[in-house]
Design an enzyme around this catalytic site. Structure first.
Site, PDB file in Angstrom:
ATOM      1  N   ASP A   1      14.613  -1.331   1.533  1.00 32.13           N
ATOM      2  CA  ASP A   1      15.581  -1.380   2.635  1.00 32.13           C
ATOM      3  C   ASP A   1      16.625  -2.466   2.426  1.00 32.13           C
ATOM      4  O   ASP A   1      17.680  -2.201   1.869  1.00 32.13           O
ATOM      5  CB  ASP A   1      14.885  -1.485   3.993  1.00 32.13           C
ATOM      6  CG  ASP A   1      13.749  -2.495   4.007  1.00 32.13           C
ATOM      7  OD1 ASP A   1      13.809  -3.485   3.267  1.00 32.13           O
ATOM      8  OD2 ASP A   1      12.811  -2.301   4.779  1.00 32.13           O
ATOM      9  N   THR A   2      16.371  -3.688   2.820  1.00 32.17           N
ATOM     10  CA  THR A   2      17.373  -4.740   2.617  1.00 32.17           C
ATOM     11  C   THR A   2      17.526  -5.101   1.151  1.00 32.17           C
ATOM     12  O   THR A   2      18.566  -5.595   0.729  1.00 32.17           O
ATOM     13  CB  THR A   2      16.999  -6.016   3.395  1.00 32.17           C
ATOM     14  OG1 THR A   2      15.789  -6.563   2.852  1.00 32.17           O
ATOM     15  CG2 THR A   2      16.815  -5.718   4.883  1.00 32.17           C
TER      16      THR A   2
ATOM     17  N   THR B   1      13.157  -8.183  -0.563  1.00 32.20           N
ATOM     18  CA  THR B   1      11.803  -8.244  -1.087  1.00 32.20           C
ATOM     19  C   THR B   1      11.759  -7.776  -2.535  1.00 32.20           C
ATOM     20  O   THR B   1      11.105  -8.395  -3.387  1.00 32.20           O
ATOM     21  CB  THR B   1      10.846  -7.393  -0.229  1.00 32.20           C
ATOM     22  OG1 THR B   1      10.838  -7.900   1.113  1.00 32.20           O
ATOM     23  CG2 THR B   1       9.434  -7.429  -0.792  1.00 32.20           C
TER      24      THR B   1
ATOM     25  N   GLU C   1       7.989   1.733  -5.993  1.00 28.36           N
ATOM     26  CA  GLU C   1       7.982   1.300  -4.595  1.00 28.36           C
ATOM     27  C   GLU C   1       8.364   2.484  -3.705  1.00 28.36           C
ATOM     28  O   GLU C   1       9.261   3.261  -4.041  1.00 28.36           O
ATOM     29  CB  GLU C   1       8.978   0.136  -4.402  1.00 28.36           C
ATOM     30  CG  GLU C   1       9.251  -0.272  -2.966  1.00 28.36           C
ATOM     31  CD  GLU C   1       8.047  -0.877  -2.261  1.00 28.36           C
ATOM     32  OE1 GLU C   1       7.113  -0.103  -1.986  1.00 28.36           O
ATOM     33  OE2 GLU C   1       8.067  -2.091  -1.973  1.00 28.36           O
TER      34      GLU C   1
ATOM     35  N   LYS D   1       0.815  -1.194   0.000  1.00 27.19           N
ATOM     36  CA  LYS D   1       0.000   0.000   0.000  1.00 27.19           C
ATOM     37  C   LYS D   1       0.861   1.263   0.000  1.00 27.19           C
ATOM     38  O   LYS D   1       0.431   2.336  -0.425  1.00 27.19           O
ATOM     39  CB  LYS D   1      -0.918   0.029   1.229  1.00 27.19           C
ATOM     40  CG  LYS D   1      -1.960  -1.045   1.277  1.00 27.19           C
ATOM     41  CD  LYS D   1      -2.793  -0.865   2.573  1.00 27.19           C
ATOM     42  CE  LYS D   1      -3.831  -1.926   2.738  1.00 27.19           C
ATOM     43  NZ  LYS D   1      -4.547  -1.789   4.035  1.00 27.19           N
TER      44      LYS D   1
ATOM     45  N   PHE E   1      13.276   4.249  10.905  1.00 26.02           N
ATOM     46  CA  PHE E   1      11.922   3.838  10.539  1.00 26.02           C
ATOM     47  C   PHE E   1      11.076   5.088  10.312  1.00 26.02           C
ATOM     48  O   PHE E   1      10.854   5.874  11.227  1.00 26.02           O
ATOM     49  CB  PHE E   1      11.286   2.958  11.612  1.00 26.02           C
ATOM     50  CG  PHE E   1      10.035   2.259  11.127  1.00 26.02           C
ATOM     51  CD1 PHE E   1      10.141   1.062  10.444  1.00 26.02           C
ATOM     52  CD2 PHE E   1       8.788   2.820  11.308  1.00 26.02           C
ATOM     53  CE1 PHE E   1       9.003   0.428   9.953  1.00 26.02           C
ATOM     54  CE2 PHE E   1       7.652   2.194  10.837  1.00 26.02           C
ATOM     55  CZ  PHE E   1       7.758   0.997  10.153  1.00 26.02           C
TER      56      PHE E   1
END
Length: 220
Positions: free
Chosen positions: A140-141, A144, A136, A71, A189
């Site tokens: 981060d990593t 995904t 997107e 989302k 975050f």
């Protein structure tokens, strides 16, 4: 996958304190739940307009398929596509965009699950032979996104590029997977501009840092 657009990337330093909340307007019910405004809405919009110019320059086809990752990516995608349309109307080259959506779940509280969980249909056969731009909100990593790219490539698109509004400095993988980078940020975050913490904070216009009390308040 080509190299990211690095010539004028916006790199936010590790010690960037953000802006005082008193300088901005935001939903009052989040007053104790965010620490600061990390990236103001106006700066976000200016940067997205620049990314739209990169996309216009790079895609040779007159039509592209935009795959919006839900989302968190819906605001970024909507604004990016709108800028592409505006730029096309003011130039001699119009890039027609068709937007499709894929919903992923990769976070629990503030931790990435690092697995690809597609919610709903995983059939992306409509991408076959198309020029695809994956949009997107945050990478981060990179794990995904790497899994998503593998899934997309299995449907044999003509070409695939990735636009990430935010890319965290936690992995070389993330940066190498992203062709258009809005902001490179430290491992903080962030919420707002459709980015959430357990479905809260999506209604913030700015990108903000969530406070410890905010994490506790909305933890599941």
């Amino acid at each position: 996958m080509s190299s990211p657009q690095q010539s004028d990337e916006m790199r936010i330093k590790d010690d960037w304190p953000g802006y005082n909340l008193d300088l901005f307007t935001y939903p009052e019910h989040y007053h104790d739940d965010i620490e600061n405004v990390y990236i103001p809405h106006g700066v976000i919009m200016d940067r997205i307009e620049r990314l739209a110019r990169y996309v216009m320059e790079d895609f040779e086809d007159s039509k592209i398929m935009v795959l919006c990752v839900l989302k968190g990516g819906y605001k970024f995608c909507a604004d990016l596509v709108e800028f592409i349309k505006v730029l096309g109307r003011s130039s001699n080259r119009y890039l027609e965009t068709r937007v499709e959506f894929i919903r992923l779940k990769s976070y629990l509280n503030d931790q990435s699950t690092e697995d690809l969980h597609i919610i709903g249909s995983s059939d992306l056969s409509f991408l076959h032979g198309k020029s695809v731009l994956i949009v997107e909100a945050i990478v981060d990593t990179g794990k995904t996104m790497k899994a998503l790219l593998k899934h997309v490539q299995s449907f044999e698109p003509k070409m695939v590029k990735v636009a990430g509004l935010l890319v965290k400095r936690v992995s070389n993988i993330a940066e190498s997977l992203t062709d258009y980078v809005g902001f490179e940020i430290p491992n903080r975050f962030v919420v707002g501009y459709a980015l959430d913490y357990n479905e809260y904070f999506r209604d913030l216009n700015h990108i903000c840092i969530i406070s410890k009390s905010g994490k506790m308040k909305y933890k599941i």
